[in-house]
Scaffold this active site. Structure first.
Site, PDB file in Angstrom:
ATOM      1  CG  PHE A 143      -1.731  -1.299   1.322  1.00  0.00           C
ATOM      2  CD1 PHE A 143      -2.588  -1.723   0.320  1.00  0.00           C
ATOM      3  CD2 PHE A 143      -1.549  -2.113   2.426  1.00  0.00           C
ATOM      4  CE1 PHE A 143      -3.254  -2.938   0.420  1.00  0.00           C
ATOM      5  CE2 PHE A 143      -2.216  -3.333   2.528  1.00  0.00           C
ATOM      6  CZ  PHE A 143      -3.067  -3.735   1.528  1.00  0.00           C
ATOM      7  NE  ARG A 170      -8.186  -6.421 -23.645  1.00  0.00           N
ATOM      8  CZ  ARG A 170      -7.244  -7.075 -24.326  1.00  0.00           C
ATOM      9  NH1 ARG A 170      -6.143  -6.438 -24.710  1.00  0.00           N
ATOM     10  NH2 ARG A 170      -7.402  -8.335 -24.619  1.00  0.00           N
ATOM     11  CG  ASN A 176      -7.907 -11.830 -13.730  1.00  0.00           C
ATOM     12  OD1 ASN A 176      -9.042 -11.862 -13.253  1.00  0.00           O
ATOM     13  ND2 ASN A 176      -7.038 -12.807 -13.562  1.00  0.00           N
ATOM     14  N   PRO A 177     -10.894  -9.613 -14.648  1.00  0.00           N
ATOM     15  CG  PRO A 177     -12.908 -10.471 -15.427  1.00  0.00           C
ATOM     16  CD  PRO A 177     -11.459 -10.363 -15.777  1.00  0.00           C
ATOM     17  N   GLY A 183      -5.059   0.103  -9.346  1.00  0.00           N
ATOM     18  CA  GLY A 183      -4.580  -0.026  -7.967  1.00  0.00           C
ATOM     19  C   GLY A 183      -5.142   0.998  -7.003  1.00  0.00           C
ATOM     20  CD  GLU A 184      -1.788   4.444  -6.313  1.00  0.00           C
ATOM     21  OE1 GLU A 184      -1.327   5.311  -5.564  1.00  0.00           O
ATOM     22  OE2 GLU A 184      -1.252   4.127  -7.393  1.00  0.00           O
TER      23      GLU A 184
END
Lengths: 756, 324
Positions: A238, A646, A649-650, A722-723
């Site tokens: 993090f 896009r 990987n959902p 990520g954020e």
């Protein structure tokens, strides 16, 4: 062909993790291992007069005690973003104390228990000086903040703010503040140092192995090739594992001192004082608008803190100039030095703070104007270009995020009147806020090998911090090679592998992914060329573009029966493997960026230094339920809709954004590091006092991706996940709390006493 | 953690003798308290006497009382049908305590004797009168959000953290002990001391004296009871144990005990006095809530507890008294 990318592949390292066989940095076993216990200052400011080691020296198992009196002379290293250090303070170089918890030395012993016990027997005598250890205290005492250091062009102006405000019918002028927060990944920071001659290997929990190598080499005066960093699994970071902190250096010098491998694992208490934190902030937001809700002026001033010795800037107003089509904007950042450690990156470092302020102010404006909060945002929507830079968006589906979120949430059923919605005696509140986060990209390299038995290994020195790097890179390589993902193994976390940037600023998939893709395509092409040139191949004489790879076979697209496997080609050529190495640069990057990244210095391209304004977008909708007696707030429903390009990987991307929302709930309702106002020492340094969300706090979260590729950012069309998802969460919840109670909480966290 | 000697016995007398062999010794049962404190060097015992093998794990039910052995795990108390039937408040209090993992390990005697969560007490980098008598109390002017407003002294404002103990003081529990001076029985309200000038002395137990059992007298009163806690998922900031017996719309008898706001598990005789014999209505409850905090000494960060505990007392009484 699209068989693997975009699919919800489960974590390829999942089995290792759930069976306890994934070796994290503290899990490595090396021979002749000794243990280090770090000890720190209990005062916030002053000097060490004496460290009496007599009792500890004679305890069983104690090998050495290193303090500033006997520590080796170390070199300075630049602090991020100029260098890879977490702060400018190199440990144990003199007797000055700048903050409580500052490392004062390390005890090395045969066992961890002996080292810890000995460290507790040290008697440290201080000359103590009065301290100002928090931002709020500094503000209250009239201390003046300073401008951000010159290298950071974070401030922004456009138009004329004063004129814009004069033209407004209504204005909002409010101060918002946020608290000190710590990262607290499950995995404690840990380093095991092993010297073989003058060659140093560090097993280190890090989000940036190349930066770590650079920092350690510089501080110890070694050439970079004499330092190897290995970090196969990181148990969450993090941001607190982005840079090289004191304990890494202490492990290295301790191992050299005792001539043995030394393992150092920070305690949970030390995680509060050794690896940075999210700065508190005090922010003033002024909005001016006409009666129809058109913004005429925005001012955002943010004061954040740094240590007394380092200028670490956390820009809270980066998103303010780009978010709304307002002609007059001014953003200003200021830094307050306090007697605390240096803050660091933490998931959307400034954005998560700034958007609490800006998006709370927008809600206040909506109520003042009696306009629906979502409608107010749509009326100020910046459609085609970044209103600050004038550059076109690389892609922007924020409107879709707003509208999809509103439909899924049932926003049209919201009665805007505060306190109007109740359920079984509980107060209900609905709030929303915008999310945005820049797309940052860096140069990266990768190597891919295809073996004669048909499996492949892809390598890139990136990091698995729980973000899904192993899985997504496996998918990217498998897709490009036309192999099933179980035939592809991805390796990362070792400085002997091809270089990559820091796993920070949400850039791993977008930066490392193209390199893995390029290397896989390159090795595929090599093998196809071998087949085309080989009269024994069914593909002999064909053009490469006529050939499709799938399921480990290369075949004619027009006639899939005509083709052969990778194995058949390699075996016929008596090759054990074929490999390719590729480097990729972001579109607007150059050789200088590449050389920096590859030597362990940060370099990235984002919306400010690219031809297009590259951003992720999103919208949050929150429902809170408030206990009428205790005023405890719980989030009962939360919908986040995100435009991150896009989605490769959902499942892993979904976990990422879910985690960001959970972290945002923690920041809003629970997490707060408090500092004793008199002693300047953290008063709650344990997870019994520092509360993070648990299952009762996180029910009903739904995440949705727009999932439209961005054709500019990279060859994969992926922006970043990520954020973005933590940005705006606090405002959505605070706005919901206002809707429920009519109380506007402008200082986080929203504790029950603020609503009594 | 310091090196220590581990001793184990199957006889209560042997455990007492073992504890007396060293003046720093401690008993250890579930270990969920003492191990943490030793890890953090708050407690440094040279000897740990494991009492898990003593014959103190039974729950005995009679028409007059239920007696819970000292080693009964908190989770087993929650599961016990007779306790659930006769003392729902106790089941409720324990259900909101700690986590399932900790409840599976921790004993009822350890729960009673657990030490404060005051973060100044638990961090040896700070002064603390409870840890080092006379060293000072930084919580007074420090971050005291979690601290007590009732029963405080100029030496200590740390709260007692147990939920179970709050229920037990409301239930008039009796503590059975066995020690160097023989067996004792005491009302649970006598077990814990107020901090006064000696906050390091938390109970009246002698060194080596062992809690053997907790006896709960069966009473019609407490069948109608409630334990209310804020927050429900962590150590209490404020909690209320309430039981009411109502006759002809008047309060015949009542129990009010408070947690999270006091230096020991707090029986509010003031609130009870305001309720006993009074009419069952909201204004009575408000008067009782005000009486409960009449001696409160709030500080900078915990002053909200004065308001919060009153709101909770009123709400709990309304719930138990079935007053709209």
């Amino acid at each position: 062909m699209n068989t693997v990318l975009g699919k919800p592949l489960s974590r390829v390292e999942g089995r290792l993790k759930v069976t306890g066989t994934a070796n994290y940095s503290a899990d490595v076993s090396v021979s002749d291992l000794a243990y280090g216990a770090i000890f720190g200052s209990t005062i916030a400011k002053g000097r060490v007069i004496e460290i009496d080691t007599q009792a500890a020296d004679n305890m069983p198992g104690v090998l050495s005690i290193i303090t500033h009196r006997n520590a080796p002379k170390l070199n300075q290293v630049n602090m991020f973003p100029l260098g890879p250090a977490g702060e400018t303070l190199v440990p144990l170089q003199d007797d000055t104390i700048y903050y409580a918890g500052q490392h004062l030395g390390i005890v090395i012993a045969e066992t961890l228990e002996q080292a810890t016990d000995a460290a507790s027997r040290l008697k440290i005598i201080y000359a103590e000086e009065p301290a100002t250890a928090t931002l709020q205290q500094a503000i209250a005492r009239g201390q003046k903040p300073e401008a951000f250091p010159g290298v950071h062009h974070f401030n922004a102006t456009r138009g004329n703010f004063e004129q814009g405000l004069a033209a407004a019918n209504v204005r909002i002028d409010a101060i918002y503040s946020t608290q000190m927060i710590h990262h607290h990944p499950l995995e404690l920071s840990a380093t095991t140092a092993v010297w073989e001659g003058d060659q140093l290997t560090l097993y280190d929990a890090t989000q940036w192995i190349y930066g770590d190598r650079n920092a350690v080499a510089t501080i110890l005066g070694l050439p970079q090739e004499k330092v190897r960093i290995i970090s196969r699994f990181v148990g969450g970071g993090f941001g607190c594992k982005c840079f090289t902190w004191s304990h890494v250096i202490l492990a290295a010098i301790a191992a050299r001192q005792v001539g043995r491998a030394v393992k150092v694992v920070l305690t949970r208490e030390q995680m509060f004082t050794s690896v940075g934190y999210r700065t508190p902030s005090s922010q003033q937001v002024i909005l001016g608008a006409t009666c129809d809700g058109t913004l005429t002026a925005i001012s955002h001033t943010g004061i954040v803190q740094s240590s007394s010795f380092a200028k670490y800037p956390t820009p809270v107003g980066l998103l303010t100039p780009m978010l709304y089509a307002c002609p007059n904007v001014v953003v200003n950042h200021q830094l307050m030095h306090v007697d605390a450690g240096t803050p660091t990156q933490m998931r959307a470092p400034g954005e998560a703070l700034g958007m609490f302020a800006l998006e709370s102010a927008m809600d206040e404006l909506a109520y003042t104007l009696k306009i629906d909060p979502l409608e107010l945002r749509l009326r100020n929507y910046a459609q085609d270009n970044d209103p600050q830079s004038g550059r076109p968006w690389s892609s922007k589906f924020l409107k879709e995020c707003y509208l999809q979120g509103a439909v899924r949430f049932g926003w049209e059923r919201r009665n805007p009147e505060t306190g109007s919605m109740q359920d079984d005696g509980f107060l209900l509140g609905w709030g929303m806020a915008t999310a945005a986060y820049p797309v940052y990209l860096s140069p990266a390299a990768a190597r891919v090998k295809v073996f004669a038995d048909g499996h492949a290994i892809a390598q890139s020195g990136s990091h698995e911090i729980g973000n899904g790097t192993y899985t997504v890179m496996t998918q990217i390589a498998a897709e490009a090679l036309g192999l099933p993902p179980e035939q592809v193994q991805f390796e990362l976390g070792d400085t002997t592998l091809p270089n990559t940037p820091i796993t920070g600023a949400s850039r791993t998939v977008g930066s490392v992914g193209p390199a893995v893709q390029a290397a896989a395509e390159s090795v595929r092409s090599k093998i196809i060329q071998m087949a085309i040139a080989d009269s024994a191949s069914p593909l002999y004489g064909r053009a490469e573009m006529q050939i499709t790879p799938a399921e480990g076979r290369l075949f004619l697209t027009q006639n899939p029966t005509q083709g052969e496997t990778y194995s058949e080609i390699l075996r016929r050529h008596r090759l054990e493997f074929v490999e390719a190495y590729e480097e990729t640069l972001p579109r607007d990057a150059d050789e200088t960026d590449r050389n920096k990244v590859f030597s362990g210095i940060n370099a990235l391209r984002g919306p400010v230094d690219s031809k297009y304004a590259m951003y992720n977008f999103g919208a949050h909708f929150a429902e809170v339920r408030i206990n009428p007696v205790s005023r405890e707030v719980s989030v009962t429903r939360f919908i986040g809709v995100f435009d991150c390009g896009r989605i490769l990987n959902p499942k892993t991307a979904g976990s990422q954004v879910l985690g960001g929302i959970v972290m945002g709930i923690g920041m809003t309702l629970l997490e707060e590091t408090t500092t004793d106002p008199t002693l300047g020492r953290i008063a709650t340094p344990n997870l019994a006092d520092y509360h993070v969300p648990a299952h009762p706090h996180i029910s009903g979260i739904e995440t949705v991706f727009i999932n439209k590729p961005d054709s500019y950012v990279n060859s994969l069309g992926s922006k970043s996940v990520g954020e973005i998802s933590i940005v705006g969460v606090s405002a959505a919840i605070a706005n919901a709390v206002y809707h429920a109670t009519g109380k506007r909480v402008q200082d986080l966290p929203i504790k029950l006493e603020k609503l009594l | 953690m310091n090196p220590f000697t581990y001793m184990r016995t199957t006889e209560i007398e042997g455990a007492v003798a073992a504890a007396l062999s060293d003046r720093t010794s401690s008993f250890i049962a579930g270990g969920t308290g003492v191990v943490d404190l030793m890890h953090d060097q708050v407690e440094m015992h040279q000897v740990l006497v494991d009492i898990n093998f003593l014959p103190l794990s039974a729950i005995e039910v009679s028409p007059e009382a239920i007696t819970i052995g000292a080693l009964v795990r908190n989770s087993d108390v929650i599961q016990h049908p007779a306790i659930r039937e006769h003392f729902p408040m106790l089941t409720e209090a324990l259900s909101h305590s700690a986590t399932p993992q900790i409840r599976n390990m921790s004993s009822v005697s350890g729960n009673l004797l657990q030490r404060t969560r005051c973060s100044y007490f638990r961090d040896v980098g700070f002064a603390c009168n409870k840890r080092i008598p006379g060293s000072g109390c930084p919580a007074m002017e420090g971050y005291n959000r979690a601290h007590a407003i009732l029963g405080t002294s100029s030496a200590c404002i740390a709260t007692h953290p147990s939920d179970m103990a709050v229920a037990l003081v409301a239930l008039d529990a009796v503590v059975h002990t066995q020690g160097p001076n023989g067996d004792r029985r005491m009302p649970i309200t006598d077990l814990h001391r107020l901090p006064g000038d000696t906050p390091e002395q938390e109970t009246v137990l002698d060194h080596g004296e062992l809690i053997a059992a907790i006896e709960l007298p069966v009473s019609r009163l407490v069948a109608r009871s409630r334990y209310l806690k804020v927050p429900t998922d962590n150590f209490s900031l404020a909690s209320v144990a309430t039981a009411l017996e109502v006759e002809d719309n008047r309060i015949r008898d009542v129990r009010i005990a408070l947690g999270g706001v006091a230096t020991k598990p707090w029986r509010s005789h003031e609130a009870e006095a305001a309720l006993r014999g009074a009419a069952l209505n909201e204004s009575t409850f408000i008067a009782a809530a005000e009486a409960a905090v009449q001696d409160a000494v709030p500080r900078q960060y915990n002053s909200f507890k004065v308001d919060l505990i009153q709101r909770m007392i009123i709400f709990a009484l309304k719930t138990v008294g079935d007053v709209a």
